[in-house]
Design a protein around this motif. Structure first.
Motif, PDB file in Angstrom:
ATOM      1  N   LEU A   9      46.682  37.050  39.698  1.00  0.00           N
ATOM      2  CA  LEU A   9      45.295  37.539  39.712  1.00  0.00           C
ATOM      3  C   LEU A   9      44.661  36.848  40.578  1.00  0.00           C
ATOM      4  CD1 LEU A   9      43.249  39.693  38.987  1.00  0.00           C
ATOM      5  CD2 LEU A   9      42.618  38.038  37.074  1.00  0.00           C
ATOM      6  N   VAL A  10      44.089  37.388  41.767  1.00  0.00           N
ATOM      7  CA  VAL A  10      43.338  36.609  42.711  1.00  0.00           C
ATOM      8  C   VAL A  10      41.985  37.171  42.972  1.00  0.00           C
ATOM      9  CG1 VAL A  10      43.414  35.851  45.159  1.00  0.00           C
ATOM     10  CG2 VAL A  10      45.491  36.581  44.025  1.00  0.00           C
ATOM     11  N   ASP A  11      40.912  36.567  42.887  1.00  0.00           N
ATOM     12  CA  ASP A  11      39.632  37.255  42.728  1.00  0.00           C
ATOM     13  C   ASP A  11      38.717  36.037  42.706  1.00  0.00           C
ATOM     14  OD1 ASP A  11      36.919  38.543  42.162  1.00  0.00           O
ATOM     15  OD2 ASP A  11      38.110  40.187  41.674  1.00  0.00           O
ATOM     16  N   ASP A  12      37.657  36.074  43.711  1.00  0.00           N
ATOM     17  CA  ASP A  12      36.904  34.870  43.988  1.00  0.00           C
ATOM     18  C   ASP A  12      35.661  34.924  42.856  1.00  0.00           C
ATOM     19  OD1 ASP A  12      35.777  37.144  45.528  1.00  0.00           O
ATOM     20  OD2 ASP A  12      34.440  35.873  46.012  1.00  0.00           O
ATOM     21  N   GLU A  13      35.442  35.971  42.143  1.00  0.00           N
ATOM     22  CA  GLU A  13      34.521  36.247  41.208  1.00  0.00           C
ATOM     23  C   GLU A  13      34.864  35.710  39.778  1.00  0.00           C
ATOM     24  OE1 GLU A  13      31.832  39.756  41.549  1.00  0.00           O
ATOM     25  OE2 GLU A  13      32.854  40.359  43.206  1.00  0.00           O
ATOM     26  N   ARG A  14      34.344  34.668  39.338  1.00  0.00           N
ATOM     27  CA  ARG A  14      34.918  34.155  37.927  1.00  0.00           C
ATOM     28  C   ARG A  14      34.601  35.027  36.979  1.00  0.00           C
ATOM     29  NH1 ARG A  14      34.108  27.896  35.966  1.00  0.00           N
ATOM     30  NH2 ARG A  14      35.451  28.100  34.127  1.00  0.00           N
TER      31      ARG A  14
END
Length: 239
Positions: A9-14
């Motif tokens: 899973l790649v997403d910059d929003e924690r």
């Protein structure tokens, strides 16, 4: 042991990444989370991944670029996470070969349903992504023939390999001079995670060393990296 599909899973929003990781884990998936494309690339290089869930808009390298990279390497399923305003990017992503997209904000249950459909269609978990066909690996004084799993030394004598030996050796040969942790080696060879008392990899390393090391008690090919894991300290040539 049942093998759980491994999702990156790649997403910059924690605020999205952490709860979604927890939700997917509770629904029976193994999840590795990354905050950017650079971290994702490292994971793709060191772990066996069955599916990529990828945010399009990220600082640095964006999701479309990473999607293109993944598609050039093979057929790993990709689901894009997009904002409503990113219709053009969604179209581009699908044209690049992404399997599906989910628009933010989305229902985690809907995402799980799409994951199940795509993994079932792709057969992930039963057949992992493989590197381009390689007939042989040459390293140190050894040659590994991948057609018949024959490991031959400089003297021309073939060394028998078990399935576990072969999978472990391939994991190292595909990643020479790269430190691999026990967790990564278990993932690459068996598709599972280690528990705190799991020494299966240590035992396999010892058996493999006895077969390929000039002196198994003082290994020069498969080295122990204290606090890190193991590393193949040899150059590798494919043919």
């Amino acid at each position: 042991m049942t093998q759980k599909p491994h999702i990156l899973l790649v997403d910059d929003e924690r605020s999205i990444r952490d709860p979604l990781t927890s939700f997917l884990t509770k629904n029976g998936y193994r999840v590795t989370a990354a905050a950017d494309a650079e971290s994702a690339r490292r994971t793709l290089n060191s772990s066996a991944i069955d599916m990529l869930i990828l945010d399009i808009m990220m600082p640095g390298e964006d999701g479309l670029s990473l999607c293109r990279h993944v598609r050039e390497k093979g057929e790993m399923p990709v689901i894009l996470l997009t904002a409503r305003s990113e219709e053009t990017d969604r179209i581009v992503g699908l044209e690049m070969g992404a399997d599906d997209y989910v628009v933010k904000p989305f229902s985690p249950r809907e995402l799980v349903a799409r994951i199940k459909t795509i993994l079932r269609r792709a057969g992930a978990g039963a057949a992992r992504e493989t590197a381009p066909p390689t007939r042989a690996f040459l390293f140190a004084d050894w040659a590994l023939n991948t057609d018949d799993w024959t490991l031959t030394g400089a003297d021309g004598v073939a060394i028998p390999l078990s399935t576990a030996d072969y999978r472990l050796l391939i994991a190292f040969l595909e990643r020479p001079r790269q430190v691999l942790t026990r967790d990564q080696l278990l993932d690459l060879t068996q598709g599972r995670e280690a528990n705190p008392f799991d020494r299966a990899i240590d035992n396999q390393i010892s058996r493999l060393r006895r077969k390929i090391e000039p002196d198994p008690k003082s290994p020069s090919l498969i080295k122990t990296v204290w606090g890190g894991g193991y590393m193949l300290s040899a150059d590798v040539t494919r043919s």
